[in-house]
Write an enzyme that holds these catalytic residues in place. Structure first.
Site, PDB file in Angstrom:
ATOM      1  N   CYS A 115       0.821  -1.228   0.000  1.00 58.13           N
ATOM      2  CA  CYS A 115       0.000   0.000   0.000  1.00 58.13           C
ATOM      3  C   CYS A 115       0.851   1.272   0.000  1.00 58.13           C
ATOM      4  O   CYS A 115       0.391   2.325  -0.421  1.00 58.13           O
ATOM      5  CB  CYS A 115      -0.945   0.009   1.195  1.00 58.13           C
ATOM      6  SG  CYS A 115      -2.074  -1.380   1.163  1.00 58.13           S
ATOM      7  N   HIS A 261      -3.867   7.073   1.867  1.00 56.13           N
ATOM      8  CA  HIS A 261      -4.107   5.775   1.236  1.00 56.13           C
ATOM      9  C   HIS A 261      -5.520   5.321   1.578  1.00 56.13           C
ATOM     10  O   HIS A 261      -5.976   5.452   2.709  1.00 56.13           O
ATOM     11  CB  HIS A 261      -3.073   4.768   1.737  1.00 56.13           C
ATOM     12  CG  HIS A 261      -3.428   3.356   1.412  1.00 56.13           C
ATOM     13  ND1 HIS A 261      -3.656   2.938   0.118  1.00 56.13           N
ATOM     14  CD2 HIS A 261      -3.637   2.274   2.203  1.00 56.13           C
ATOM     15  CE1 HIS A 261      -3.969   1.656   0.135  1.00 56.13           C
ATOM     16  NE2 HIS A 261      -3.971   1.219   1.386  1.00 56.13           N
ATOM     17  N   ASN A 291     -10.091  -0.674  -1.845  1.00 57.02           N
ATOM     18  CA  ASN A 291      -8.660  -0.452  -1.642  1.00 57.02           C
ATOM     19  C   ASN A 291      -7.908  -0.982  -2.866  1.00 57.02           C
ATOM     20  O   ASN A 291      -7.875  -2.186  -3.103  1.00 57.02           O
ATOM     21  CB  ASN A 291      -8.230  -1.203  -0.367  1.00 57.02           C
ATOM     22  CG  ASN A 291      -6.758  -1.041  -0.051  1.00 57.02           C
ATOM     23  OD1 ASN A 291      -5.991  -0.545  -0.864  1.00 57.02           O
ATOM     24  ND2 ASN A 291      -6.367  -1.476   1.139  1.00 57.02           N
TER      25      ASN A 291
HETATM   26  O1  UT7 Z   1      -4.336  -1.237   2.994  1.00 58.40           O
HETATM   27  C1  UT7 Z   1      -3.849  -1.513   4.262  1.00 58.40           C
HETATM   28  C2  UT7 Z   1      -4.335  -2.773   4.760  1.00 58.40           C
HETATM   29  N1  UT7 Z   1      -5.652  -2.890   5.258  1.00 58.40           N
HETATM   30  C3  UT7 Z   1      -6.199  -2.142   6.226  1.00 58.40           C
HETATM   31  O2  UT7 Z   1      -5.734  -1.113   6.603  1.00 58.40           O
HETATM   32  C4  UT7 Z   1      -7.461  -2.671   6.856  1.00 58.40           C
HETATM   33  C5  UT7 Z   1      -7.477  -2.452   8.334  1.00 58.40           C
HETATM   34  N2  UT7 Z   1      -8.572  -3.073   9.021  1.00 58.40           N
HETATM   35  C6  UT7 Z   1      -9.875  -2.807   8.789  1.00 58.40           C
HETATM   36  O3  UT7 Z   1     -10.176  -1.980   7.952  1.00 58.40           O
HETATM   37  C7  UT7 Z   1     -10.935  -3.490   9.598  1.00 58.40           C
HETATM   38  O4  UT7 Z   1     -10.317  -4.208  10.652  1.00 58.40           O
HETATM   39  C8  UT7 Z   1     -11.807  -4.460   8.764  1.00 58.40           C
HETATM   40  C9  UT7 Z   1     -12.697  -3.682   7.817  1.00 58.40           C
HETATM   41  C10 UT7 Z   1     -10.939  -5.412   7.959  1.00 58.40           C
HETATM   42  C11 UT7 Z   1     -12.700  -5.293   9.667  1.00 58.40           C
HETATM   43  O5  UT7 Z   1     -13.508  -4.447  10.464  1.00 58.40           O
HETATM   44  P1  UT7 Z   1     -13.656  -4.734  12.008  1.00 58.40           P
HETATM   45  O6  UT7 Z   1     -14.577  -3.703  12.530  1.00 58.40           O
HETATM   46  O7  UT7 Z   1     -12.278  -4.778  12.590  1.00 58.40           O
HETATM   47  O8  UT7 Z   1     -14.379  -6.138  12.047  1.00 58.40           O
HETATM   48  P2  UT7 Z   1     -13.863  -7.517  12.667  1.00 58.40           P
HETATM   49  O9  UT7 Z   1     -12.753  -8.092  11.853  1.00 58.40           O
HETATM   50  O10 UT7 Z   1     -13.666  -7.340  14.122  1.00 58.40           O
HETATM   51  O11 UT7 Z   1     -15.137  -8.441  12.452  1.00 58.40           O
HETATM   52  C12 UT7 Z   1     -16.351  -8.187  13.150  1.00 58.40           C
HETATM   53  C13 UT7 Z   1     -17.366  -9.238  12.772  1.00 58.40           C
HETATM   54  C14 UT7 Z   1     -16.860 -10.656  12.907  1.00 58.40           C
HETATM   55  O12 UT7 Z   1     -17.927 -11.447  13.360  1.00 58.40           O
HETATM   56  P3  UT7 Z   1     -18.050 -11.839  14.923  1.00 58.40           P
HETATM   57  O13 UT7 Z   1     -16.802 -12.601  15.221  1.00 58.40           O
HETATM   58  O14 UT7 Z   1     -18.147 -10.547  15.656  1.00 58.40           O
HETATM   59  O15 UT7 Z   1     -19.296 -12.655  14.949  1.00 58.40           O
HETATM   60  C15 UT7 Z   1     -16.507 -11.063  11.490  1.00 58.40           C
HETATM   61  O16 UT7 Z   1     -16.604 -12.454  11.291  1.00 58.40           O
HETATM   62  O17 UT7 Z   1     -17.727  -9.084  11.386  1.00 58.40           O
HETATM   63  C16 UT7 Z   1     -17.569 -10.341  10.701  1.00 58.40           C
HETATM   64  N3  UT7 Z   1     -17.174 -10.066   9.327  1.00 58.40           N
HETATM   65  C17 UT7 Z   1     -18.064  -9.837   8.356  1.00 58.40           C
HETATM   66  N4  UT7 Z   1     -19.415  -9.813   8.346  1.00 58.40           N
HETATM   67  C18 UT7 Z   1     -20.026  -9.526   7.174  1.00 58.40           C
HETATM   68  C19 UT7 Z   1     -15.930  -9.964   8.814  1.00 58.40           C
HETATM   69  N5  UT7 Z   1     -15.991  -9.674   7.513  1.00 58.40           N
HETATM   70  C20 UT7 Z   1     -17.310  -9.593   7.201  1.00 58.40           C
HETATM   71  C21 UT7 Z   1     -18.001  -9.309   6.002  1.00 58.40           C
HETATM   72  N6  UT7 Z   1     -19.348  -9.286   6.055  1.00 58.40           N
HETATM   73  N7  UT7 Z   1     -17.372  -9.043   4.838  1.00 58.40           N
END
Ligand code: UT7
Length: 334
Positions: A115, A261, A291
């Site tokens: 990135c 970014h 992204n």
């Molecule tokens: O380019 C540089 C690299 N990338 C980044 O900078 C990304 C950085 N991180 C993020 O943007 C966020 O952490 C994410 C968008 C990837 C995830 O958001 P989050 O608020 O941290 O969610 P989480 O991973 O804690 O997941 C919350 C819940 C989980 O379910 P439970 O365990 O609470 O029941 C996941 O299984 O959301 C679930 N989940 C989804 N649900 C629906 C994860 N992905 C999805 C999805 N749709 N696509």
């Protein structure tokens, strides 16, 4: 003394729009989840089975950037090409673009900083120009990511985030101090390499491709500890912007526009809040493209160019954070 400045920017995104509702049909996700957690509404995916797409998108973006700069490929001395999704395992996509542009035997350098790749590439090009080795360099960020995503429920945590696209900038030598690329600051922290990665194919195994490899989903699919990446991104990007400003004896109030970014709209908004910037001083487009990794920053700049919002004399900060970890900033007085 030589300095460098951007004289043209361009971008290309595939016309195949994939909305959150399209993803709802192939995995257990919802438009509401994706928008609330990331701000993304849609992204572009290169149509499947078209070969050479990373270099092809770079080519289209480069033609626009060169046209806006009023130059042709004959005027370009070198290419610096950032991508994590090169067309081949080797060689990198830089030489493919070099060939498409009919650049004879001019050099093409590939950059793998994910990135942060575009700012790393810009920094490398800036150094070549400052030393006088080259006068005009094409700096590129381009990514074809859809084919590396696991677009099933198993891969939904990453599958919904990424998109395809390419961007390019023409960087030219000039002699006016205080204009153009004022500085670039680059960082990495390799101890976090496994936090956001695709492990295979790679030479960390006895062979690059082996029997049963495709069953090893944890290795061939992208892996990310999203929350850890999030926390580091919102710490490192503001840090890198402040580092750039301090280096140039400038204040946050001197900044006309921040281009972060595009990893997650919530990350951009947090960076904006931490830097206390008003809405008109930050530009995001992740809503439309997801992204696009090394391509996000040149795409942002190219859209601003098209909107007439790149103005002579204004101060722009670019910042990025991603896999590696790598992070970086660039300060530009246009
Ligand atoms: O380019 C540089 C690299 N990338 C980044 O900078 C990304 C950085 N991180 C993020 O943007 C966020 O952490 C994410 C968008 C990837 C995830 O958001 P989050 O608020 O941290 O969610 P989480 O991973 O804690 O997941 C919350 C819940 C989980 O379910 P439970 O365990 O609470 O029941 C996941 O299984 O959301 C679930 N989940 C989804 N649900 C629906 C994860 N992905 C999805 C999805 N749709 N696509």
């Amino acid at each position: 003394m030589f300095f460098s400045k951007i004289t043209g920017v361009g971008h290309f995104v595939p016309d195949n729009v994939v909305t959150n509702h399209d993803l709802e049909k192939i995995m257990d996700t919802t438009d509401a989840w994706i928008q609330e957690r990331t701000g993304i509404q849609e992204r572009r995916f290169y149509r499947p089975h078209e070969k050479g797409s990373t270099a092809k998108m770079a080519y289209q973006a480069s033609l626009i950037a060169m046209q806006r700069a009023g130059v042709t490929a004959d005027d370009i001395d070198a290419i610096v090409f950032a991508t994590l999704s090169s067309d081949y395992y080797f060689p990198g996509s830089g030489v493919l673009l070099q060939d498409m542009l009919n650049m004879g035997t001019k050099p093409a350098i590939d950059v793998r900083a994910q990135c942060s790749g575009f700012i790393y590439a810009l920094s490398i090009a800036d150094q070549f120009i400052r030393t006088g080795m080259y006068k005009r360099i094409l700096v590129v960020g381009s990514e074809t990511q859809n084919i590396a995503l696991d677009l099933t429920t198993r891969g939904r945590a990453m599958g919904v985030l990424f998109g395809d696209g390419g961007g390019a900038a023409v960087l030219e030598q000039h002699s006016q101090a205080g204009r153009g690329i004022l500085s670039t600051h680059l960082h990495s922290e390799g101890k976090h390499a496994d936090i956001l990665c695709i492990r295979e194919p790679g030479t960390g195994n006895e062979t690059i491709v082996y029997e049963g490899m495709h069953e090893q989903h944890d290795k061939i699919n992208p892996f990310m500890d999203g929350q850890f990446v999030f926390k580091n991104a919102v710490k490192r990007m503001p840090e890198a912007v402040m580092e750039a400003l301090a280096h140039n004896n400038l204040q946050l109030s001197d900044l006309d526009m921040l281009l972060p970014h595009q990893a997650n709209l919530r990350i951009s908004q947090m960076v904006q809040r931490l830097l206390n910037l008003p809405d008109e001083k930050i530009y995001n487009n992740i809503q439309k493209y997801g992204n696009t990794t090394a391509a996000t920053l040149p795409i942002l700049m190219s859209e601003l160019w098209e909107q007439g919002r790149i103005k002579e004399g204004q101060l722009y900060a670019l910042t990025a954070f991603g896999s590696g970890f790598t992070w970086a900033s660039a300060l530009i007085r246009w």
